[in-house]
Scaffold this motif. Structure first.
Motif, PDB file in Angstrom:
ATOM      1  N   UNK A   1       0.832  -1.194   0.000  1.00 57.44           N
ATOM      2  CA  UNK A   1       0.000   0.000   0.000  1.00 57.44           C
ATOM      3  C   UNK A   1       0.870   1.247   0.000  1.00 57.44           C
ATOM      4  N   UNK A 185       2.455 -10.600  13.281  1.00 59.87           N
ATOM      5  CA  UNK A 185       2.005 -11.792  12.567  1.00 59.87           C
ATOM      6  C   UNK A 185       3.201 -12.398  11.849  1.00 59.87           C
ATOM      7  N   UNK A 328      -1.899  -2.501   9.115  1.00 60.97           N
ATOM      8  CA  UNK A 328      -2.792  -3.288   9.964  1.00 60.97           C
ATOM      9  C   UNK A 328      -2.200  -3.565  11.352  1.00 60.97           C
ATOM     10  N   UNK A 449     -11.921  -5.294   6.050  1.00 63.06           N
ATOM     11  CA  UNK A 449     -12.715  -5.120   4.836  1.00 63.06           C
ATOM     12  C   UNK A 449     -14.185  -5.329   5.138  1.00 63.06           C
ATOM     13  N   UNK A 450     -14.600  -4.864   6.258  1.00 66.67           N
ATOM     14  CA  UNK A 450     -15.946  -5.190   6.719  1.00 66.67           C
ATOM     15  C   UNK A 450     -17.031  -4.719   5.760  1.00 66.67           C
TER      16      UNK A 450
ATOM     17  N   UNK C   1      -3.386   0.027  -4.883  1.00 65.70           N
ATOM     18  CA  UNK C   1      -3.855  -1.244  -4.322  1.00 65.70           C
ATOM     19  C   UNK C   1      -4.915  -1.850  -5.218  1.00 65.70           C
ATOM     20  N   UNK C   5     -12.402  -6.259  -3.163  1.00 72.98           N
ATOM     21  CA  UNK C   5     -13.784  -6.594  -2.879  1.00 72.98           C
ATOM     22  C   UNK C   5     -14.704  -5.562  -3.489  1.00 72.98           C
ATOM     23  N   UNK C 178     -10.929 -13.353   3.504  1.00 73.05           N
ATOM     24  CA  UNK C 178     -10.601 -11.926   3.556  1.00 73.05           C
ATOM     25  C   UNK C 178     -11.297 -11.126   2.452  1.00 73.05           C
ATOM     26  N   UNK C 179     -12.085 -11.801   1.615  1.00 73.43           N
ATOM     27  CA  UNK C 179     -12.875 -11.047   0.627  1.00 73.43           C
ATOM     28  C   UNK C 179     -14.102 -10.454   1.306  1.00 73.43           C
ATOM     29  N   UNK C 180     -14.878  -9.744   0.534  1.00 72.03           N
ATOM     30  CA  UNK C 180     -16.061  -9.093   1.083  1.00 72.03           C
ATOM     31  C   UNK C 180     -17.050 -10.098   1.657  1.00 72.03           C
ATOM     32  N   UNK C 181     -17.670  -9.693   2.747  1.00 69.51           N
ATOM     33  CA  UNK C 181     -18.716 -10.508   3.356  1.00 69.51           C
ATOM     34  C   UNK C 181     -19.846 -10.813   2.391  1.00 69.51           C
ATOM     35  N   UNK C 230     -17.840   0.998   3.561  1.00 68.70           N
ATOM     36  CA  UNK C 230     -18.656   0.088   4.369  1.00 68.70           C
ATOM     37  C   UNK C 230     -20.108   0.554   4.398  1.00 68.70           C
ATOM     38  N   UNK C 412      -3.802  -6.593   2.806  1.00 70.10           N
ATOM     39  CA  UNK C 412      -2.901  -5.566   3.303  1.00 70.10           C
ATOM     40  C   UNK C 412      -1.871  -5.318   2.226  1.00 70.10           C
ATOM     41  N   UNK C 413      -0.609  -5.516   2.571  1.00 77.90           N
ATOM     42  CA  UNK C 413       0.442  -5.259   1.590  1.00 77.90           C
ATOM     43  C   UNK C 413       0.871  -6.544   0.900  1.00 77.90           C
TER      44      UNK C 413
END
Lengths: 544, 337, 431
Positions: A1, A185, A328, A449-450, C1, C5, C178-181, C230, C412-413
């Motif tokens: 990023x 992590x 993060x 990514x909520x 980036x 999603x 980790x993709x969209x809900x 969101x 993330x990265x």
């Protein structure tokens, strides 16, 4: 990023920071809060980014009650706060909330989601956390009790749940502990040196894992450690190594030589196997040298504790502000420096030096100006990068925040004095907490990514359960209460204040009045639809 | 006289799985049907003797064997019956007998006929001498109540040869008159079906064995009881005994000490006890009181038993199963006392 | 980036379709697009063509045996009792338990060379449903979520990812990771009618509609000046409610003619596959039908005699049905499990877990029908030719669907390719 703006001005920022007077360690919290704001605003100025204004009293009451009590304010709490004319009423509200029973419940719920992450539902564990939250138990003590339950609270399986839920999976134990307690992590480093982060080599992963490798779960829900066993790993070059007991900082400990008799070891082995399998086995013997105790000791050692204190300072900041200083949250390493290094350092040091006092840390942050910036970006320019903290971030409610807020919003406001009648409120809160369990379990945990899924929208729209729980027209409920009000204006006002914690705009008044007028023959249904529309609006779903 | 112990006299380990056994005309002579698609002969009266494999004949597991007169007749999952020349160990006659797996082959006591059951759900009767088809009959549905293929595992003939019983996967038993091939009775043992409607949606049980009492009035039905996890043969070995003409169940015996399927059943000549054998990963031989179902004696075995022959007069029981065969002598109260 | 999603909110729509980003007034264009406009832009036409594609995954939960299905070894000690039968593809034989499929192998490629190593149910499931090994702390998206992310229409009015799993054993819900809900599955268990998809009787259609309009009014006011994807996604989720409710009839097998229902047979698996076809026909990108539980530790042959009859009829009916509707060229039908079963036959006549040499099939969209890929040794103990891992299978599946298997999502990265690092599609399987 990419953070292009950061690179553009990094030189001037460093110069600016150096020019700031050092922050006194013994300053009061208010001074600390102001110092935080100065650091935040200094960078905004340096980057020529404007920030949004402060939120009004309604929005403040909602935001801070959600953050400190885990629910929206009741109508009575809200109107009482808005009507209050004292100069420092915001600080008073913060302190009232921090002292309220709600705070402990909310802190408990937050720690539960953070640490156990729904791996299982464990009421004893939740009771333990509630007990800790009520007495504002220090974070290092919670850390010790959760990570070393067999030594800190022998026989008490409640705090053991964290390890017990993961004890059959060394990778989960290692990585979850590392992420949650230290903000690191290192899972990537299991199979090879971390491709992007030179800090984390393969040996780090196994070094950390070796602290957990002897841990095993007992049949009765406790954890304990075996007396021997060394972790070996094979590098990508194919060499086999024995892992050391080494903390993330690079400090390692060596295991003292012990000469336990073969027969004794055999006997111990049998006792351990019994404890693993049998409900009625006596507690297994504990080794003198405990790798996990060494990890806990190292993590809290002066000079080593940066990971521990920085992680929690960063997590609490992110939870309240909506974006981490390190982001993060699990990427604390040299390739991902904090957006405000000195701020994080200051916050973490204050946390460590004041006995890892969570309440103090939280209070410091919510008393900043940064905390109550508006989330609306009316400026013509592009919205400021979140890491500049120039605007309030829109944050999705956590499952319990939403489930509890649905309860609070849909009761008859007359029966909801909230903290204006603390004794009465205590038992109501406990009941709402219990009533919210089932619903909270089906709501998603916010992540980076909520996004609200259609499952939730369908649940709000068409579920019998939702309609029965929140749109009942009985006297104890909001819909029933609104039905008793004669004045249409008052109906709209009450509905908006109770559910959205703000008065309606003129446009909204007009639209709702029309909606109600067109349904004069089915008034109750019309009110139910109004309340539904408020509950299903994003304004209710988020903290903003 | 009740059985109190079994004394193993001989055993042998094997690479293959032995599904069925028949006694030859000489003492100690046995034939086995194998997972190697072959028929094997073994003479255990000569301890040095090695099993001899007959020439190739079947193209799948051999699951039924009958010695009748001088004939050895085998049936297989390949749907065929083979009449063997015992001397030359070559197939003398091969006939397509069924459209699905043959599960069992059984000779009538007087030796003129052989009966077969198969997963085409038919019971068929054949002339031993000519290999001619005599009759086919069924009372067993091809599909289970859940619309999956059913199976017809078990068949028994009464000592006097007048009655025949067939039993299927879903627990249905029919009793037939051997003269007319008319159905003269039926019974239900539905527990043995083991269909799991919730967790795993399939079944592995079924009626696996049947035996008439010497007087023909009672029928013992063997299989497995309710299974918690039907991935495994983890249910109790289950024996149900009926007075079949009355449709009356006399008792149910379930064994949780040695679990699995009851693969074969035999009665004592005085009708006082019943012997069963079968198993899960391991095996068992169990004696039950024929009145009460009470377990009189039991031997665990290291492997699953697929079939046995019991010589009432000699008191010998020879069994075959998973990579194993064995012979026991039965000892009874009277002898021991 | 890279965009990882989208949920149907306008800002996502733009970024997902990168080629529109350059155009001015992109939002308006996106809203007014007609098919003709679309086809005049090659990149977009490609995109739309891809989006007509769908996947039906027949999940043989518990682990079906390769010996009793696609890789028979009759006559070998490990082979079991069943014969092999010839098929309509010369030289290819399958188990006699699949006679209907033996006449339809021209639709299907058989892969006999999976070596996936993980032989426990949970681990095997995650490996075969995510295409890669677990990594602590990372929630990888499952196959259905990736397919939905790649193939779903942003403003779709139907579900993106449906899973049916009726038995309770081994029931595990897929995840968008980790993709969209949005790409979490609509998960059907006891009932085949999705939860909360029907309007409550206590509210009229008009009120349901007007109430939503009132909500939208509030939402629009709130969302103004609020830079938050969101919040946009929250609104998008509510905007999909009515479309989803309208799709309730897709789940109703009663609407199929009797002859069609007979073709699929009376079993639950048959009905569910018929629903899967109805969903795919309506544009749902990914449907998984789980038939559990094949875990034949005891009585392997009885179990396969029972369950293969169902698989044979249903899979054949599904392929016929898709073919007759002209849908097979755009629908990929996968039959797969978490692993296969041991060559060794145990004491209960069972076969245990085995992940070293096992089989699966791919049929239809993008697949070279009749292909036979990979080979095991005589006993079925090891793969001797064409070894494939889960990542290779995923790469092959993506390629069959015209999805770039090297595409990366950003966590993330960290870039995460949709098929695991080092995975490659197998051209011989692809049309």
């Amino acid at each position: 990023m990419q953070r292009p703006t950061v690179f553009r001005i990094i030189g001037s920022l460093v110069a600016f920071l150096l020019a700031l007077p050092a922050l006194g360690r013994g300053d009061s919290q208010e001074n600390l809060s102001s110092a935080i704001d100065r650091l935040i605003e200094a960078r905004q100025q340096a980057e020529a980014v404007s920030h949004t204004g402060p939120i009004d009293d309604y929005a403040f009451a909602r935001r801070v009650t959600l953050d400190l009590a885990g629910r929206i304010p009741t109508l009575q709490e809200l109107t009482g706060f808005v009507a209050d004319t004292s100069v420092d009423k915001r600080r008073q509200l913060v302190d009232r909330l921090l002292a309220s029973p709600d705070f402990a419940y909310h802190l408990r719920d937050s720690l539960d989601i953070l640490l156990l992450a729904r791996k299982k539902t464990d009421e004893p564990w939740r009771k333990y956390l509630l007990e800790a939250a009520r007495e504002n138990r220090s974070w290092d003590r919670i850390f010790r009790e959760v990570m070393l339950p067999e030594r800190e609270l022998p026989g008490d399986k409640r705090p053991a749940a964290f390890l017990h839920a993961r004890a059959r999976d060394l990778d989960a134990m290692t990585n979850d502990a590392s992420v949650l307690w230290f903000g690191v992590n290192i899972a990537c480093a299991k199979c090879h040196d971390h491709p992007l982060v030179p800090d984390w080599e393969q040996s780090h992963y196994f070094a950390l894992a070796s602290f957990f490798q002897r841990t095993f779960p007992t049949r009765t829900g406790l954890v304990s450690e075996k007396f021997d066993g060394k972790l070996k790993f094979t590098t990508t070059e194919g060499e086999e190594h024995q892992a050391e007991f080494m903390f993330l900082s690079g400090t390692s400990v060596s295991e003292p030589e012990t000469a336990l008799d073969k027969d004794v070891l055999k006997e111990i082995g049998q006792k351990i196997r019994d404890a693993e399998r049998k409900e009625d086995a006596p507690p297994p013997p504990q080794p003198e040298f405990s790798p996990r105790a060494e990890l806990v000791r190292l993590a809290l050692e002066p000079g080593e504790h940066d990971f521990f204190s920085h992680n929690m300072a960063n997590r609490v900041w992110a939870r309240l502000i909506g974006h981490g200083l390190v982001h993060p949250l699990d990427q604390m390493h040299s390739e991902n420096p904090p957006s405000h290094p000195e701020l994080l350092e200051t916050l973490a040091q204050d946390f460590a030096q004041n006995g890892y006092d969570l309440k103090r840390l939280i209070r410091t942050i919510v008393l900043t100006r940064t905390y109550f910036r508006s989330s609306r970006w009316t400026d013509a320019s592009e919205p400021a990068d979140p890491e500049l903290f120039a605007r309030g971030m829109v944050r999705p409610l956590y499952p319990r925040q939403l489930a509890m807020s649905l309860r609070v919003a849909t009761r008859n406001p007359n029966g909801m004095p909230g903290l204006s009648a603390p004794d009465q409120w205590m038992s109501a809160r406990e009941k709402f907490e219990q009533d919210s369990t089932a619903l909270a379990a089906r709501l998603p945990i916010p992540s980076g990514l909520f996004q609200v899924g259609t499952e939730e929208a369908l649940f709000f729209s068409n579920s019998q359960e939702f309609h029965e729980d929140f749109l009942d027209s009985g006297n104890e409920h909001l819909v029933g209460h609104l039905a008793e009000l004669a004045d249409p204006e008052q109906i709209v006002e009450t509905a908006f204040l109770t559910v959205l914690s703000r008065p309606p705009s003129d446009t909204e008044k007009g639209a709702v009045a029309l909606h109600l007028a067109q349904r004069a023959d089915q008034r109750e249904d019309a009110l139910r639809q109004l309340v539904w529309a408020l509950l299903a609006s994003p304004e209710f779903r988020f903290n903003h | 006289m009740k059985p109190t112990s079994l004394k193993q006299t001989q055993e042998g380990k094997r690479e293959d799985i032995l599904f069925c056994i028949a006694a030859g005309s000489q003492p100690g002579q046995y034939f086995f049907g194998s997972s190697d698609f072959g028929v094997h002969q073994l003479d255990i009266s000569n301890e040095m003797a090695q099993p001899i494999r007959f020439e190739d004949g079947h193209q799948s597991y051999v699951t039924g064997l009958a010695v009748v007169g001088g004939n050895l007749i085998s049936g297989s999952y390949d749907r065929q019956l083979i009449w063997w020349d015992i001397e030359s160990r070559k197939p003398a006659r091969t006939i397509p007998a069924h459209n699905r797996w043959i599960r069992r082959v059984l000779a009538t006591p007087e030796g003129s006929r052989v009966v077969t059951v198969a997963d085409d759900m038919l019971c068929k009767v054949w002339n031993v001498e000519t290999a001619e088809f005599v009759a086919a009959f069924t009372d067993h549905r091809p599909l289970t109540p859940h619309d999956y293929p059913s199976m017809l595992y078990a068949v028994a003939i009464s000592d006097d040869g007048s009655l025949l019983a067939t039993g299927d996967k879903v627990g249905h038993v029919s009793i037939w008159d051997m003269e007319s091939f008319a159905k003269v009775g039926e019974l239900e043992a539905p527990t043995m079906y083991t269909w799991d409607p919730v967790q795993r949606r399939h079944s592995i049980g079924g009626i696996r064995s049947l035996a008439f009492s010497p007087d023909g009035e009672k029928l013992a039905v063997g299989g497995i009881g309710a299974i918690g996890n039907i991935d495994h043969l983890g249910g109790p070995a289950r024996l149900e005994v009926f007075q079949w003409r009355l449709g009356k169940q006399l008792f149910v015996a379930e064994d949780n000490d040695h679990k699995g399927l009851i693969e074969q059943i035999a009665w004592a000549s005085d009708e006082r006890w019943i012997v069963t054998a079968g198993g899960d990963h391991k095996g068992f031989v169990t004696f039950h009181d024929a009145e009460t179902g009470e377990r009189l004696h039991q031997e665990g075995t290291s492997s699953h038993i697929h079939g046995f022959v019991f010589d009432r007069d000699a008191g010998t029981l020879a069994a075959c199963g998973h990579q194993h065969w064995a012979q026991w002598n039965l000892q009874s109260e009277a002898e021991v006392g | 980036m890279k965009q990882t999603h989208f949920c149907g909110s306008p800002d996502h729509r733009i970024s997902r379709r990168g080629f529109l980003g350059a155009a001015t007034g992109a939002t308006a264009l996106a809203a007014d697009m007609t098919v003709l406009d679309v086809l005049s832009r090659p990149a977009l036409a490609e995109d739309l063509k891809r989006q007509q594609k769908s996947v039906i995954l027949l999940w043989l939960a518990g682990g079906a045996s390769q010996f009793e299905t696609w890789d028979p070894k009759p006559g070998w000690p490990t082979g079991g009792p069943f014969a092999k039968i010839p098929t309509n593809v010369p030289g290819t034989h399958i188990s006699e338990l699949l006679p209907e499929m033996s006449r339809r192998l021209h639709y299907t490629a058989i892969i006999r060379s999976l070596n996936t190593k993980i032989a426990d149910h949970g681990g095997g499931y995650r490996l075969m449903d995510t295409g890669r090994r677990d990594e602590p702390g990372v929630e990888f998206p499952h196959l259905g979520a990736i397919i939905a992310q790649e193939l779903a229409q942003p403003d779709s009015r139907i579900p993106d990812y449906v899973e049916m799993y009726t038995s309770t054993e081994g029931r595990r819900k897929g995840s968008a990771g980790f993709l969209s809900g949005r790409f979490n599955p609509m998960f059907l268990t006891e009932s085949m009618i999705p939860e909360n998809i029907r309007r409550l009787e206590s509210i009229s259609q008009i009120d349901h509609h007007d109430r939503a309009a009132l909500r939208r009014l509030l939402a629009n006011r709130f969302s103004r000046d609020l830079p938050s994807s969101a919040v946009g996604c929250h609104n998008a989720a509510y905007q999909r409610v009515r479309g989803l409710m309208a799709s309730a009839s897709l789940f109703d097998v009663e609407r199929e003619p009797a002859a069609m229902r007979q073709h699929y047979g009376p079993t639950q698996f048959g009905e569910q596959c018929m629903i899967a076809r109805r969903l795919v026909e309506a544009g749902v990108p990914f449907v998984k039908v789980a038939r559990a539980w094949w875990d034949s530790h005891g009585q392997n042959f009885e179990t396969h005699r029972e369950l293969c009859a169902d698989l044979d009829q249903v899979m054949s009916a599904l392929l016929d049905d898709l073919e007759q509707r002209g849908m097979l060229e755009n629908t990929l039908v996968i039959s797969l499990a978490e692993f296969g079963r041991t060559p060794k036959i145990n004491g209960s006549l069972g076969r245990d877990h085995f992940a070293s040499a096992w089989s699966c099939t791919l049929s239809g969209c993008g697949i070279q029908g009749g292909a036979l890929y990979g080979k095991t040794d005589e006993d079925g103990m090891t793969v001797v030719d064409g070894e494939m891992g889960a990542g290779d299978l995923f790469a092959t599946i993506f390629t069959a669907l015209d999805i770039d298997y090297e595409k990366e999502y950003m966590l993330g990265s960290r870039p995460i390719p949709i098929a695991d690092f080092g995975a490659a599609p197998r051209e011989a399987i692809l049309a």
